[in-house]
Design a protein around this motif. Structure first.
Motif: not given
Length: 490
Positions: A285-292, A411-425
């Motif tokens: 679970s700790m790797l999620v923040a690393e990926a973000l 749905s939540v993908a719309e909230l990501v800025k261009p160049g930003g990251l979406l992490v799915y876990s």
């Protein structure tokens, strides 16, 4: 580290435990304040086995959550730490080994286990579990205690039946075994106590050897792992402090912030925990923040945040600078997130209550640098922590939850800025919920691309994560977890 090899060679050898090694549920209020104010109130005196039997029967009769019912039962019974540990081992071990126990019991019970009264069925299973899997408990003690409980709770006829079945099993000794010539999926399911449909599913997805290794890992007690709060200490410093307290600790091979505590009891009772020096969290679970990869000053949305462990980790990595919106569907869970933040000294976290599917209506499009969707899932990666989960799910559950996950991602993908990251876990190992969910998302959202992230410990592991990273329970003794990092094109 390679995945564990097939356990065929030891197919008929039970896994012994020299001492009950599961941790009793934590409780900050082991004794109710009202108890001291009402001394005349009679408390029910229970032995460890009676307490465990009450929990197992509640799970059988009412489909209760074993961890919640166990925690409540232990508080009411006020057992000693040793007896609480035994009761915990009996509950989780009996549930985990249920299929194997029933297979053997059915050879000595004419009407079969499933036709017994729920408490009698639970007593038979629990007693056989002690005989077969706990080598520090003499077999005769387990039998005698079972007979006494049967007399106390039922009548002499039930006591005689329990006595006869258990003593017949004892006479069989090593002759009582799972046949080695069974079809592979059936043998694995019986030997390692998993639903056969789930074993077959994993064999299809990962192959026979890995499927069996996962089942073996699911029956091992979970490790105690903690995450250093890097705003208040570094890992080496915290490890030295823990060693000075008498703990045996090692650095996590998975996370640079993780520490494995090999001895020391309930870490939530440690003053260093209360002082906000660390959090209790699984290594995977700790790797999620690393990926973000959130940086100081960024805006972050954690869509399904409770109880707040990942949220806090993100805030720590951001140096407590920026804005994190920690959302959860359930209002009562918001307090858990707030308590985490207060204990750790984090001020950049603000809580939000709402359906993750509606967050695109609550916030402006492209308003977050980072979005984390730690999605609801089947939970097949955390079976060692929740042994009853394996019996509660059906083959249709993964497909149903996968449909919801795909909708949430879109749905939540719309909230990501261009160049930003979406992490799915997720905390599952189901490809339907992981690799396929992300593959379909990328197919339908050309504005996103998969972006690899480095996990040095996984370099020698065979990767089956598709666009993400899939960690299996047998690889590091941590939870099964899937993490995918998706970059929105600038």
């Amino acid at each position: 580290m390679k995945p564990q090899s097939s356990a065929k060679a030891n197919v008929n050898k039970p896994v012994a435990s020299s001492t009950p090694n599961r941790t009793a549920p934590s409780s900050r209020d082991a004794k109710s304040a009202n108890a001291e104010q009402a001394p005349r109130r009679r408390k029910v005196q229970l032995t460890a086995r009676e307490a465990a039997l009450n929990v197992l029967t509640g799970v059988e009769e009412n489909a209760a959550y074993s961890n919640l019912l166990l925690n409540r039962t232990l508080q009411q019974a006020e057992l000693s730490p040793a007896d609480a540990g035994l009761a915990t081992e009996l509950v989780y071990g009996t549930i985990a080994r249920q299929a194997t126990l029933d297979y053997f019991l059915n050879q000595f019970i004419k009407s079969e286990v499933k036709r017994l009264n729920p408490w009698v069925r639970s007593l038979a299973r629990m007693s056989l579990y002690q005989i077969r899997y706990l080598d520090r408990i003499p077999a005769h003690a387990a039998v005698n205690e079972a007979v006494e409980i049967a007399k106390k709770r039922g009548h002499q006829g039930i006591a005689s039946m329990i006595n006869g079945v258990l003593r017949s099993i004892l006479r069989e000794g090593d002759n009582l075994s799972i046949p080695e010539d069974l079809p592979t999926a059936e043998r694995i399911a019986l030997q390692h106590s998993h639903p056969q449909w789930l074993v077959e599913r994993w064999m299809t997805q990962y192959g026979e050897e890995t499927a069996e290794a996962v089942c073996v890992a699911n029956n091992q007690p979970p490790k105690v792992s903690i995450r250093v709060n890097t705003l208040r200490a570094d890992r080496d410093e915290l490890m030295r402090e823990l060693e000075q307290e008498g703990h045996i600790v090692t650095a996590s091979p998975l996370s640079a912030s993780g520490i494995i505590v090999e001895s020391g009891g309930n870490m939530a009772n440690d003053h260093l925990y209360r002082d906000g020096r660390f959090s209790i969290q699984d290594e995977s679970s700790m790797l999620v923040a690393e990926a973000l990869s959130a940086e100081p000053g960024m805006s972050v949305l954690d869509c399904c945040a409770a109880p707040g462990g990942k949220t806090a980790h993100i805030a720590e990595k951001m140096g407590n600078k920026g804005r994190i919106v920690a959302n959860d569907l359930h209002e009562h869970k918001q307090r858990l997130i707030v308590e985490q933040a207060e204990r750790l000294g984090l001020t950049c976290i603000e809580s939000s209550v709402g359906d993750a599917m509606a967050l695109n209506q609550q916030f402006e499009p492209a308003s977050f640098d980072r979005v984390l969707l730690d999605a609801p899932c089947s939970g097949f990666g955390v079976i060692r922590r929740k042994p009853d989960l394996r019996w509660a799910k059906t083959p249709d559950d993964a497909a149903a939850i996968a449909r919801l996950q795909r909708q949430m991602l879109s749905s939540v993908a719309e909230l990501v800025k261009p160049g930003g990251l979406l992490v799915y876990s997720t905390c599952t190992i189901e490809r339907e919920e992981n690799q396929r969910a992300v593959a379909e998302f990328l197919r339908d959202h050309a504005e996103f691309i998969a972006e690899p992230f480095e996990v040095p410990a996984l370099e020698q592991q065979p990767q089956v994560g598709g666009a993400g990273v899939q960690i299996l329970p047998n690889q590091f003794g941590s939870d099964g977890f899937y993490i995918a990092r998706l970059r929105r094109r600038g």
